[in-house]
Design an enzyme around this catalytic site. Structure first.
Site, mmCIF file in Angstrom:
data_model
loop_
_atom_site.group_PDB
_atom_site.id
_atom_site.type_symbol
_atom_site.label_atom_id
_atom_site.label_comp_id
_atom_site.label_asym_id
_atom_site.label_seq_id
_atom_site.Cartn_x
_atom_site.Cartn_y
_atom_site.Cartn_z
ATOM 1 N N LYS A 275 -47.223 7.069 47.130
ATOM 2 C CA LYS A 275 -46.241 5.961 47.150
ATOM 3 C C LYS A 275 -44.787 6.724 47.534
ATOM 4 C CE LYS A 275 -49.254 3.450 45.276
ATOM 5 N NZ LYS A 275 -49.736 3.301 43.775
ATOM 6 N N ARG B 216 -61.835 24.784 48.879
ATOM 7 C CA ARG B 216 -61.553 24.028 47.830
ATOM 8 C C ARG B 216 -60.762 24.638 46.616
ATOM 9 N NH1 ARG B 216 -65.035 24.122 43.809
ATOM 10 N NH2 ARG B 216 -66.798 24.431 44.973
ATOM 11 N N TYR C 156 -51.167 0.626 35.116
ATOM 12 C CA TYR C 156 -51.748 0.451 36.292
ATOM 13 C C TYR C 156 -53.158 -0.172 36.301
ATOM 14 C CZ TYR C 156 -53.322 1.521 41.126
ATOM 15 O OH TYR C 156 -53.836 1.688 42.510
ATOM 16 N N ASP D 192 -48.179 8.484 33.390
ATOM 17 C CA ASP D 192 -47.955 7.948 35.028
ATOM 18 C C ASP D 192 -46.598 7.777 35.042
ATOM 19 O OD1 ASP D 192 -48.141 6.729 37.344
ATOM 20 O OD2 ASP D 192 -50.182 5.880 36.981
HETATM 21 C C1 LIG Z 1 -50.850 3.362 43.147
HETATM 22 C C2 LIG Z 1 -50.711 3.957 41.723
HETATM 23 C C3 LIG Z 1 -51.702 4.883 41.324
HETATM 24 C C4 LIG Z 1 -53.173 5.158 42.065
HETATM 25 O O1 LIG Z 1 -52.655 5.874 43.157
HETATM 26 P P1 LIG Z 1 -53.756 5.976 44.594
HETATM 27 O O2 LIG Z 1 -53.144 7.228 45.191
HETATM 28 O O3 LIG Z 1 -53.689 4.643 45.304
HETATM 29 O O4 LIG Z 1 -55.006 6.288 43.740
HETATM 30 C C5 LIG Z 1 -51.707 5.205 39.956
HETATM 31 N N1 LIG Z 1 -50.678 4.713 39.173
HETATM 32 C C6 LIG Z 1 -49.718 3.945 39.532
HETATM 33 C C7 LIG Z 1 -48.398 3.422 38.570
HETATM 34 C C8 LIG Z 1 -49.842 3.542 40.979
HETATM 35 O O5 LIG Z 1 -48.759 2.545 41.426
#
Ligand SMILES: *Cc1c(COP(=O)(O)O)cnc(C)c1O
Length: 393
Positions: free
Chosen positions: A205, A55, A108, A180
């Site tokens: 993504k 971990r 988000y 973010d």
């Molecule tokens: C998809 C997304 C997240 C979350 O990501 P996960 O891997 O699905 O938890 C956070 N911020 C933005 C802008 C996103 O598009």
């Protein structure tokens, strides 16, 4: 080194790799020590990176962390099992009971949920602010404000905040900034260079890039690092080795993929903007967009994810358009190789400023298909929509 060269080299060449091009997938929980003295030494001296427990890190995770940190010009980076886990870790690192957080109104959805749910339960108050606030955000800072959270551009509505202006105010007032950066990736935006303390991305993504893996990543300045590292460890955050490997493999082709998404996104967004069914296209890369000047100043590209506001119509009429598309999948997420479309309504979420744009909003992600096939598909979709409206649907 230019960005594309860094993408090839970053995080590679660990001494344990035996010359293998890709850092292998280390499946590990227990790590055996040679002796009690060896175990004691590993506890004493943290300056040497070595495996002590799965971990706490493996070469596979370090390769991904190092690559992400290098691309962002960060002091360090940390892996999490999802983007939301990375967001949670960053919030928990800098907030405690009695604190106040300023969160952009265009974040988000699950980020808003985290603030209203977990953070509220822990005694952290939240104010959602107009993402266009810029330096005027200073008026919203209270003595107990500890975090300003930004997302650029915002989810669904894609407004671009003035990141350097907000970051400068925050730094002057001793408030941490967390941003973010999922839409841009380190290739198209480097928030730490704009004055932000902590960058969070959903590697799910663009970085993993193939719609098959959930990954979260955090990159931070030297000042923010110790607190983040502590909370990341204390909350048991880690990432499975196969998911780390998938993210690393995706990262190597991020440059070529993003350029293709950018070109296709521009083609589709421009096509939508010229259609009579379109009220507005929300995409900072378009010269007419409200965020275009800030995007040009702070970004080096656009990643093919944009929104279109269509003339008002019923959800049933919109469904005839979306359900019949051959090349656009109906699904959450983006950043994979395939095109996606998603109907969405920002109205119920906005609290800082009402979202009163009439019409149906659809978010579009331009995948790696040939753009002419995508346009033919959308063209037929708008024809179905027109037919449904004419029929009174
Ligand atoms: C998809 C997304 C997240 C979350 O990501 P996960 O891997 O699905 O938890 C956070 N911020 C933005 C802008 C996103 O598009």
């Amino acid at each position: 080194m230019k960005a594309d060269t860094k993408l090839v080299h970053a995080g590679r060449g660990g001494q344990l790799d035996h010359g293998i091009v890709n850092t292998p997938v280390y499946h590990a929980s227990t790590i055996l020590f040679d002796s009690v003295a060896d175990m004691d030494a590993s506890n004493r001296d943290k300056s040497v990176r070595r495996m002590t427990y799965g971990r706490r890190g493996t070469p596979t995770l370090w390769a991904l962390q190092d690559a992400f940190a290098e691309l962002h010009g960060a002091h360090g980076a940390l892996p999490c099992p999802s983007g939301v886990a990375a967001l949670t870790t960053a919030f928990l690192a800098f907030l405690r009971a009695g604190d106040h957080a300023l969160i952009a109104d265009n974040v988000y959805g699950p980020t808003r949920g985290l603030a209203r749910g977990l953070l509220a339960r822990l005694g952290v108050a939240t104010t959602f602010y107009d993402p266009g606030a810029g330096a005027a955000i200073e008026a919203l800072i209270r003595p107990e404000t500890r975090v300003i959270f930004l997302e650029t551009p915002g989810s669904i509505t894609l407004e671009v905040p003035d990141v350097p202006a907000i970051a400068a105010v925050a730094r002057a007032r001793g408030v941490h900034t967390i941003l973010d950066n999922t839409w841009a990736t380190p290739l198209f935006c480097k928030p730490l260079a704009l004055g932000v303390d902590v960058v969070v991305e959903s590697g799910t993504k663009f970085i993993a890039g193939h719609s098959d893996t959930n990954v979260g990543l955090i990159a931070a300045t030297e000042a923010a690092w110790p607190t983040l590292l502590q909370i990341h460890g204390d909350t048991g955050q880690t990432l499975g080795p196969d998911d780390a490997y998938a993210a690393l493999r995706g990262l190597r082709s991020l440059g070529v993929r993003l350029k293709a998404h950018e070109a296709a996104g521009m083609t589709l967004a421009t096509w939508f903007a010229a259609r009579p069914e379109t009220r507005r296209v929300l995409y900072p890369a378009l010269p007419g967009d409200a965020g275009h000047a800030l995007w040009r100043r702070d970004f080096t590209g656009a990643s093919g994810l944009f929104s279109v506001i269509l003339e008002p119509c019923s959800r049933a009429a919109l469904a005839t358009m979306i359900d019949g598309l051959a090349h656009f999948g109906l699904g959450y997420s983006y950043g994979g190789f395939e095109s996606l479309i998603l109907p969405s309504n920002p109205r119920p979420d906005r609290t800082a400023k009402t979202w009163d744009e009439p019409g149906q909003l659809v978010r579009v992600f331009a995948g790696l298909e040939d753009p002419s096939d995508l346009i033919a598909d959308l063209d037929a979709g708008l024809a179905r929509l027109a037919k449904a409206r004419a029929a009174g649907l």
